[in-house]
Design a protein around this motif. Sequence first.
Motif, PDB file in Angstrom:
ATOM      1  N   ALA A 355      18.422 -39.890 110.946  1.00  0.00           N
ATOM      2  CA  ALA A 355      18.347 -40.650 112.196  1.00  0.00           C
ATOM      3  C   ALA A 355      17.221 -41.680 112.123  1.00  0.00           C
ATOM      4  O   ALA A 355      16.721 -42.118 113.152  1.00  0.00           O
ATOM      5  N   VAL A 435      20.889 -44.175 113.725  1.00  0.00           N
ATOM      6  CA  VAL A 435      21.511 -43.206 112.816  1.00  0.00           C
ATOM      7  C   VAL A 435      21.898 -43.919 111.521  1.00  0.00           C
ATOM      8  O   VAL A 435      22.343 -45.073 111.530  1.00  0.00           O
ATOM      9  N   LEU A 455      25.975 -37.820 114.527  1.00  0.00           N
ATOM     10  CA  LEU A 455      25.380 -37.154 113.373  1.00  0.00           C
ATOM     11  C   LEU A 455      25.189 -35.673 113.661  1.00  0.00           C
ATOM     12  O   LEU A 455      24.544 -35.294 114.650  1.00  0.00           O
ATOM     13  N   THR A 457      23.114 -32.822 112.896  1.00  0.00           N
ATOM     14  CA  THR A 457      21.772 -32.692 112.314  1.00  0.00           C
ATOM     15  C   THR A 457      21.622 -31.450 111.444  1.00  0.00           C
ATOM     16  O   THR A 457      20.696 -31.374 110.628  1.00  0.00           O
TER      17      THR A 457
END
Length: 592
Positions: A355, A435, A455, A457
């Motif tokens: 990110a 991102v 995304l 994580t």
Amino acid sequence: MTIEQRTDTGPADERLAPTPSADRLPRRLADFATLGDALDYAATGVRGLNFHDARGMLVRAYTYRELRDDALVTARRLVAAGVGPEDRVALIAETGPEFAALFFAVVYVGAWPVPLPLPTSFGGKDSYIDQLRTQLASCDPVLLVYPPELGEMAGEAARLGGVTAIDWAELATRDAPEAMLPEASPDAVAYLQYSSGSTRFPHGVAITHRALLNNLAAHSHGMEVIETDRCISWLPWYHDMGLVGCFLSPVANQMSTDYLKTEDFARRPLAWLDLISRNAGTSMSYSPTFGYDICARRMSSQTRASDRFDLSRWRVAGNGADMIRPDVMQAFVDAFADAGFKASAFLPSYGLAEATLAVSIMPPGEGIRMELVEETELSGRDPGIANDNGHPRRYRAIVNCGRPARDMRVEVREEDGTTLPERAIGKIWCSGPSVMVGYFRDPDATAACLADGWLDTGDMGYLSDGYLYIVGRAKDMIIVNGRNHWPQDIEWAVEQLPGFKAGDIAAFAITTPGGEETPAVLVQCRSSDEGERLRLRDTIRERVRAVTGMNCVIELIPPRTLPRTSSGKLSRTKARNLYLTGEIRPYEVRAA
């Protein structure tokens, strides 16, 4: 004595003066199209980067004007060496003006700088060479540039990888003929970042100029940067928090910064607090939990912190890059409140290289806030059901990591992608302009974590009143008989025993010969007495059983055995692999 009035004597030049904290140049909070534009603007002011030796003495004040001038000259040298747009240039990320100029030189050329680690976090020469070779193979650079003192190891890694290598002292002697430098696009890749866990299968995170500047603006707005702020850092430049948060962010937000090398901090951690004390303005400084822990442990109970330090102007004491431990933060407050440190200065955050850096940031002044979460919720069971063994309920303090950064959206999802309500624990997903575009030359890994601009994580947590709470890393979770157990809980339980500290313990799951999954706990043991080792093993086993209700495999291992990532964090995955392959050899402990 303030940093602007410094008169230290010693190996540093007494005539040196650090770059000032204040500047007449109107501050712009990273509102630039490209990273090169950001440095071009910062170079019209008087702020810059300041490099200190192991004792905290200033050895080089490096204005942004000097940085830009050196970067442009070096860029012409790179063009003469055949480096062009979208080429990768690997750089050993030693904290100093040489790396800073090289990084921006590669950016000005339109190529992609790739910061690579120093050898301090690896288990010897061969391990470091192997790590470099693996990352060089991943990023496929046209050139590796390294500090002269690392010539043997860097040269060997380059030779094995078929990469052209040069030390930066030699590069600095080459001609720099005039050359037309390209104009960067905001959507072009600015650099490749390897996450701290990138070892055997490295993933180069591709970050565009637009993503980077968006995240750097989020830093400054989220931390409410003010005119008197000055950054102080010991974090390594090959890790996202050091590179993005404490090198690129000060450039893009025109902030003077004072640096200690990471290895110097490791030897003399209190020199970090000396630098903060000397700052006449307000300080912003970040550290993972272990940095605060080391400093608190170094303070003697017989010494008054106020006799040496003045931490009253430390406005933002950032914490991130690892699980934030409330007990360590409290120990730091206890050790340094006498020197003016305020607990409200703590600023927890959460982020990851994919990110760019920041995903969530605590509003300044709110400090460490926690929620107690019942163990059954963390293990995925219905909290309304009583504990199976009838024992009292156990709780873990989960630290508030702030609100989503500017332009960042955060959701907590079930494994099937269903969005969960507040206070429900699940996988953390984020979406926003910062991102990454993906992993370099790894479409499968990219597709595994990116979906429709969101995304995954890989971390677990929950949202509460708009704040994000991190529970742990999904891949680290230990699942036994359908119940989830977090390795941190096991490790923290052992750390409470006398003689152990953070970093001594690694917990992970293994499969028994019978095919069942069970936790294994590796504990670094400093005792050479066979009877004492037996007692410790039994004590640890009982402690873990009391906390988790499980019988675990307990292995005592020699000190300094557990592997670390390049940023200094415990690598449970690597510890597990080394244990299973026999490369970590436990002590033999037999009952009498």
